[in-house]
Design a protein around this motif. Structure first.
Motif, short mmCIF file in Angstrom:
data_model
loop_
_atom_site.label_atom_id
_atom_site.label_comp_id
_atom_site.label_asym_id
_atom_site.label_seq_id
_atom_site.Cartn_x
_atom_site.Cartn_y
_atom_site.Cartn_z
N VAL A 125 -3.98 7.01 1.87
CA VAL A 125 -3.63 5.90 0.98
C VAL A 125 -3.61 6.44 -0.44
N ASN A 126 -2.57 6.12 -1.20
CA ASN A 126 -2.53 6.50 -2.62
C ASN A 126 -3.02 5.35 -3.48
N GLU A 127 -2.30 4.26 -3.47
CA GLU A 127 -2.74 3.12 -4.30
C GLU A 127 -2.21 1.81 -3.72
N ILE A 128 -2.70 0.71 -4.30
CA ILE A 128 -2.35 -0.63 -3.80
C ILE A 128 -1.81 -1.45 -4.96
N VAL B 93 0.86 -1.18 0.00
CA VAL B 93 0.00 0.00 0.00
C VAL B 93 0.91 1.24 0.00
N GLU B 94 0.71 2.12 -0.98
CA GLU B 94 1.47 3.38 -1.06
C GLU B 94 0.68 4.48 -0.35
N PHE B 95 1.40 5.31 0.41
CA PHE B 95 0.75 6.40 1.16
C PHE B 95 1.40 7.75 0.82
#
Ligand code: ADP
Ligand code: MG
Length: 374
Positions: free
Chosen positions: A266-269, A254-256
């Motif tokens: 949260v940005n993307e997974i 998970v990108e934050f």
């Protein structure tokens, strides 16, 4: 199909996608004694040199995917954009522990961001847009700056448009008629972090350390682990919300974003191994690739710990042009070259990982040696 038993070597693991992630997955699987079959469209796919069987075929070639599955005891993927219909068929006929539904949700930024929001995790304001007018209405609500992104197929910042003002929006030729887009608030970033976790087929979950990521031109430039900010518990709590809402088997990241006020979003997974966790190969008791292979083969996962602080630098084509063979002069650099023959300035050709007790000192050395700054 569901596998209730553990799968031991020399079982065959079929990997859809033979890029660097497929290559490092294959290396990990082979170390444990598994056999590996890989499917990739490219003749010189990095994983071609690290598998027992290579099928050169397009990801949309259902017959070839069935052939890969027939020769494999389990099927896994490092490539996210498999056709929905084909993937669902594979999942119903073969053992594909990652399943179809999570990756299909994540293939499209709109459904991905809806799922993140619905899970209760924090996310920057976004909307699906199909015209300039839609973006302007969004700007009326949330103000500029904004970023417009293609809903599908984007990676490493491809298909993204920074919109600082209405003038930028007029100047940019966004092909709304050809593609689906989302718009979101552009965040004044304090830092970016990511959290990699793995869930085994048996339901165990392990977390890797929080990773601190620096992007340049929207491509990951450097990762420092553990991150030098105290957001690990908060990030874990956000990941837990997402995991309660979506099924994951295998490794995922998970990108934050962290904004200037200290808010975490949260940005993307990514439902597969991730560039920001490559350092785990040298720095942790198990790598993200080991964790993935253990997860999908239904083996138990150990608690993760990190031996030493680490810095990972991506090697793009332009970095290789600059560094040449000097790359091997620095004995503390663990060099990984993926074996791609076609070198392009912004293409990921490899990475280096450095283990250190002094991150600050190492960053100074990297400025001089990696960036060639005096
Ligand atoms: P990709 O699928 O290409 O990785 P991302 O949405 O993760 O797409 O964007 C790549 C990078 O671009 C991010 O890691 C971040 O550095 C920058 N970026 C993307 N969206 C935003 C945003 N809303 N605000 C600020 N920076 C952003
Ligand atoms: Mg990203």
């Amino acid at each position: 199909m569901i596998l209730s038993k553990r799968l031991y070597p020399p079982a065959v693991i079929g990997i859809i996608g033979g890029g660097q992630l497929g290559k490092m997955l294959a290396q990990s699987a082979q170390r444990m004694g598994y056999k590996v079959a890989v499917l990739d469209p490219s003749e010189d796919a990095p994983a071609r040199s690290t598998c027992h069987t290579f099928i050169q075929a397009d990801f949309s070639d259902e017959e070839a995917l069935v052939k890969l599955s027939d020769m494999s005891d389990i099927v896994t993927y490092e490539f996210e954009n498999i056709d929905a219909h084909i993937l669902r068929n594979l999942v119903s006929d073969y053992y594909v522990p990652q399943g179809a539904e999570t990756v299909l949700t994540l293939q499209n930024r709109t459904s991905e961001k809806n799922a993140i929001r619905d899970s209760g995790a924090s996310i920057v304001p976004f909307e699906n847009v199909s015209s300039r007018g839609d973006v302007e209405s969004f700007a009326d609500k949330y103000s500029y700056p904004l970023i417009v992104k293609t809903a599908t197929g984007g990676y490493d910042g491809k298909g993204q448009y920074y919109i600082g003002s209405k003038e930028d929006l007029t100047a940019e030729n966004i092909p709304f008629e050809d593609r689906e887009f989302i718009v979101e608030k552009y965040i004044d970033l304090e830092r970016e972090v990511s959290l990699t976790a793995a869930r085994s087929a048996g339901g165990e979950i392990v977390y890797f350390p929080l990773q601190e990521n620096l992007h340049r031109d929207q491509i990951l430039y450097r990762t420092i682990a553990p991150a030098r900010v105290a957001y690990f518990e908060q990030a874990k709590a956000e990941v837990k919300k997402i995991m309660d809402a979506m099924l994951f088997v295998g490794v995922f990241t998970v990108e934050f974003f962290i904004d200037k006020e200290g808010e975490l979003y949260v940005n993307e997974i990514a439902p597969r191994p991730h560039n920001s966790a490559h350092y785990t190969i040298e720095a942790c008791n198990i790598s993200q690739f080991d964790a993935h292979i253990l997860s999908v083969t239904n083996q138990p996962l150990p608690e993760v710990y990190q031996h030493q602080d680490a810095i990972m630098m991506n090697l793009l084509g332009e970095d290789l042009d600059r560094l040449g063979l000097e790359l091997f002069d620095y004995s503390e650099w663990n060099v990984h070259l993926y074996g791609k023959s076609d070198r392009k300035p912004a293409r990921k050709m490899g990475h280096v990982t450095i283990l250190t007790d002094d991150i600050d000192m190492e960053l100074i050395k990297l400025k001089k040696n990696f960036e060639k700054e005096s």
